[in-house]
Design an enzyme around this catalytic site. Structure first.
Site, PDB file in Angstrom:
ATOM      1  N   SER A   9      -2.703  -6.282  -2.362  1.00 29.88           N
ATOM      2  CA  SER A   9      -3.549  -5.137  -2.017  1.00 29.88           C
ATOM      3  C   SER A   9      -4.907  -5.252  -2.680  1.00 29.88           C
ATOM      4  O   SER A   9      -5.025  -5.595  -3.858  1.00 29.88           O
ATOM      5  CB  SER A   9      -2.887  -3.838  -2.461  1.00 29.88           C
ATOM      6  OG  SER A   9      -3.809  -2.784  -2.310  1.00 29.88           O
ATOM      7  N   HIS A  34      -4.206  -7.130   2.131  1.00 30.02           N
ATOM      8  CA  HIS A  34      -3.818  -5.765   2.496  1.00 30.02           C
ATOM      9  C   HIS A  34      -4.907  -4.797   2.016  1.00 30.02           C
ATOM     10  O   HIS A  34      -5.228  -4.762   0.829  1.00 30.02           O
ATOM     11  CB  HIS A  34      -2.468  -5.430   1.851  1.00 30.02           C
ATOM     12  CG  HIS A  34      -1.915  -4.107   2.259  1.00 30.02           C
ATOM     13  ND1 HIS A  34      -1.320  -3.901   3.481  1.00 30.02           N
ATOM     14  CD2 HIS A  34      -1.877  -2.914   1.620  1.00 30.02           C
ATOM     15  CE1 HIS A  34      -0.918  -2.632   3.575  1.00 30.02           C
ATOM     16  NE2 HIS A  34      -1.254  -2.017   2.445  1.00 30.02           N
ATOM     17  N   ASP A  36      -6.059  -0.974   1.746  1.00 30.23           N
ATOM     18  CA  ASP A  36      -5.597   0.414   1.790  1.00 30.23           C
ATOM     19  C   ASP A  36      -6.760   1.370   1.971  1.00 30.23           C
ATOM     20  O   ASP A  36      -7.638   1.472   1.115  1.00 30.23           O
ATOM     21  CB  ASP A  36      -4.848   0.747   0.491  1.00 30.23           C
ATOM     22  CG  ASP A  36      -3.460   0.132   0.468  1.00 30.23           C
ATOM     23  OD1 ASP A  36      -2.715   0.326   1.445  1.00 30.23           O
ATOM     24  OD2 ASP A  36      -3.117  -0.537  -0.525  1.00 30.23           O
ATOM     25  N   MET A  38      -7.854   5.193   2.286  1.00 27.32           N
ATOM     26  CA  MET A  38      -7.421   6.579   2.020  1.00 27.32           C
ATOM     27  C   MET A  38      -8.609   7.524   2.203  1.00 27.32           C
ATOM     28  O   MET A  38      -9.732   7.185   1.827  1.00 27.32           O
ATOM     29  CB  MET A  38      -6.894   6.683   0.591  1.00 27.32           C
ATOM     30  CG  MET A  38      -5.796   5.691   0.262  1.00 27.32           C
ATOM     31  SD  MET A  38      -5.158   5.935  -1.398  1.00 27.32           S
ATOM     32  CE  MET A  38      -4.114   4.470  -1.578  1.00 27.32           C
ATOM     33  N   HIS A  67      -4.449  -0.811   6.377  1.00 29.50           N
ATOM     34  CA  HIS A  67      -3.457   0.263   6.340  1.00 29.50           C
ATOM     35  C   HIS A  67      -4.194   1.600   6.268  1.00 29.50           C
ATOM     36  O   HIS A  67      -4.744   1.955   5.229  1.00 29.50           O
ATOM     37  CB  HIS A  67      -2.562   0.024   5.103  1.00 29.50           C
ATOM     38  CG  HIS A  67      -1.550   1.083   4.872  1.00 29.50           C
ATOM     39  ND1 HIS A  67      -0.847   1.193   3.685  1.00 29.50           N
ATOM     40  CD2 HIS A  67      -1.082   2.095   5.669  1.00 29.50           C
ATOM     41  CE1 HIS A  67      -0.016   2.220   3.755  1.00 29.50           C
ATOM     42  NE2 HIS A  67      -0.143   2.775   4.940  1.00 29.50           N
ATOM     43  N   MET A  69      -4.390   5.189   5.804  1.00 29.87           N
ATOM     44  CA  MET A  69      -3.754   6.409   5.298  1.00 29.87           C
ATOM     45  C   MET A  69      -4.765   7.535   5.478  1.00 29.87           C
ATOM     46  O   MET A  69      -5.322   8.068   4.520  1.00 29.87           O
ATOM     47  CB  MET A  69      -3.364   6.215   3.831  1.00 29.87           C
ATOM     48  CG  MET A  69      -2.150   5.315   3.661  1.00 29.87           C
ATOM     49  SD  MET A  69      -1.889   4.812   1.958  1.00 29.87           S
ATOM     50  CE  MET A  69      -2.932   3.371   1.896  1.00 29.87           C
ATOM     51  N   MET A 137       6.908   2.588   3.761  1.00 25.72           N
ATOM     52  CA  MET A 137       6.320   2.904   2.452  1.00 25.72           C
ATOM     53  C   MET A 137       7.438   3.052   1.428  1.00 25.72           C
ATOM     54  O   MET A 137       8.377   3.818   1.638  1.00 25.72           O
ATOM     55  CB  MET A 137       5.529   4.221   2.521  1.00 25.72           C
ATOM     56  CG  MET A 137       4.202   4.154   3.245  1.00 25.72           C
ATOM     57  SD  MET A 137       3.002   2.983   2.547  1.00 25.72           S
ATOM     58  CE  MET A 137       2.835   3.551   0.854  1.00 25.72           C
ATOM     59  N   GLY A 142      -0.859   7.074  -1.653  1.00 22.17           N
ATOM     60  CA  GLY A 142      -1.947   7.813  -2.300  1.00 22.17           C
ATOM     61  C   GLY A 142      -2.490   7.132  -3.545  1.00 22.17           C
ATOM     62  O   GLY A 142      -3.676   7.226  -3.826  1.00 22.17           O
ATOM     63  N   PHE A 143      -1.617   6.450  -4.272  1.00 24.47           N
ATOM     64  CA  PHE A 143      -2.065   5.807  -5.500  1.00 24.47           C
ATOM     65  C   PHE A 143      -1.371   4.462  -5.700  1.00 24.47           C
ATOM     66  O   PHE A 143      -0.206   4.308  -5.318  1.00 24.47           O
ATOM     67  CB  PHE A 143      -1.759   6.696  -6.717  1.00 24.47           C
ATOM     68  CG  PHE A 143      -2.499   8.004  -6.683  1.00 24.47           C
ATOM     69  CD1 PHE A 143      -3.793   8.102  -7.180  1.00 24.47           C
ATOM     70  CD2 PHE A 143      -1.923   9.120  -6.109  1.00 24.47           C
ATOM     71  CE1 PHE A 143      -4.491   9.298  -7.127  1.00 24.47           C
ATOM     72  CE2 PHE A 143      -2.606  10.322  -6.042  1.00 24.47           C
ATOM     73  CZ  PHE A 143      -3.891  10.419  -6.552  1.00 24.47           C
ATOM     74  N   GLY A 144      -2.092   3.526  -6.284  1.00 18.97           N
ATOM     75  CA  GLY A 144      -1.477   2.255  -6.638  1.00 18.97           C
ATOM     76  C   GLY A 144      -0.655   2.413  -7.917  1.00 18.97           C
ATOM     77  O   GLY A 144      -0.765   3.420  -8.620  1.00 18.97           O
ATOM     78  N   GLY A 145       0.183   1.437  -8.190  1.00 23.14           N
ATOM     79  CA  GLY A 145       0.891   1.389  -9.471  1.00 23.14           C
ATOM     80  C   GLY A 145       2.056   2.340  -9.630  1.00 23.14           C
ATOM     81  O   GLY A 145       2.465   2.652 -10.746  1.00 23.14           O
ATOM     82  N   ASP A 171       5.538  -1.502   1.093  1.00 22.43           N
ATOM     83  CA  ASP A 171       4.266  -1.219   0.427  1.00 22.43           C
ATOM     84  C   ASP A 171       4.485  -0.194  -0.676  1.00 22.43           C
ATOM     85  O   ASP A 171       4.875   0.936  -0.405  1.00 22.43           O
ATOM     86  CB  ASP A 171       3.286  -0.679   1.497  1.00 22.43           C
ATOM     87  CG  ASP A 171       1.885  -0.492   0.948  1.00 22.43           C
ATOM     88  OD1 ASP A 171       1.645  -0.755  -0.242  1.00 22.43           O
ATOM     89  OD2 ASP A 171       1.020  -0.066   1.742  1.00 22.43           O
TER      90      ASP A 171
HETATM   91 ZN    ZN Z   1      -0.907  -0.066   1.923  1.00 18.44          ZN
END
Ligand code: ZN
Length: 185
Positions: A9, A34, A36, A38, A67, A69, A137, A142-145, A171
């Site tokens: 990502s 990838h 992301d 948002m 992706h 979102m 998912m 909404g958030f990484g990690g 993911d």
């Molecule tokens: Zn993603």
């Protein structure tokens, strides 16, 4: 067993150094970038938009998996396709899967549908024949990690059973151990 691909990502990159970081991730064994997206509405966070992808596309010929979102994917699919996305994923929860898939395909791009942890696998069943990929998912988007949610695993089995050919992407919270859990299903 089907081949496994790794899609690092872009959220893990240094945003002032995206081109070089994307290349480095691929040299380290990644297959596809990838990205992301948002919007601060569909998810409580904002990342980046189509102009950044357009710049990144000039810097590299790598495959971009975008992706979305975002609450209104239909409004933005054209922008992301024109910016250089290769695969575009929209969420079933947005309520416009059929129209989105059609629009993505009109651009000659690969189409994917994603489901959040609380959405059932059945939500993608009507579209499996038109899709190139389903994205399950494994965290709340909404958030990484975040920590991997194991209760999402049966959905991978259900979708695989329903369509043995389709690519299934996971993911969120993926590491050496959780990747193994997904792969061994
Ligand atoms: Zn993603």
């Amino acid at each position: 067993m089907r081949p496994v691909k790794i899609l690092p990502s872009i959220l893990a990159a240094d945003f002032t150094n995206l081109g070089a970081d994307a290349q480095a991730a691929m040299q380290a064994g990644g297959d596809i970038v990838h990205i992301d997206i948002m919007d601060g509405h569909f998810v409580p966070n904002i990342t980046l938009g189509a102009p950044i992808i357009k710049c990144l596309r000039k810097a590299t010929g790598l495959c971009f998996d975008v992706h979305l979102m975002i609450s209104d994917p239909l409004r933005f699919i054209d922008d992301f396709a024109d910016a250089g996305a290769d695969i575009i994923t929209v969420h079933t929860e947005c309520g416009c899967p059929a129209e989105s898939i059609k629009k993505i395909k009109e651009h000659g791009k690969s189409a994917a549908l994603s489901i959040k942890p609380a959405t059932s696998a059945e939500a993608v069943y009507p579209y499996l024949n038109e899709l190139d990929m389903v994205l399950v998912m494994t965290v709340e988007p909404g958030f990484g990690g975040q920590k991997f949610i194991e209760t999402t695993l049966p959905k991978i089995v259900q979708i695989r059973k329903r369509n043995p050919e389709i690519d299934i992407q996971v993911d969120g919270g993926i590491n050496r151990d959780t990747a193994k859990l997904c792969k061994e299903l």
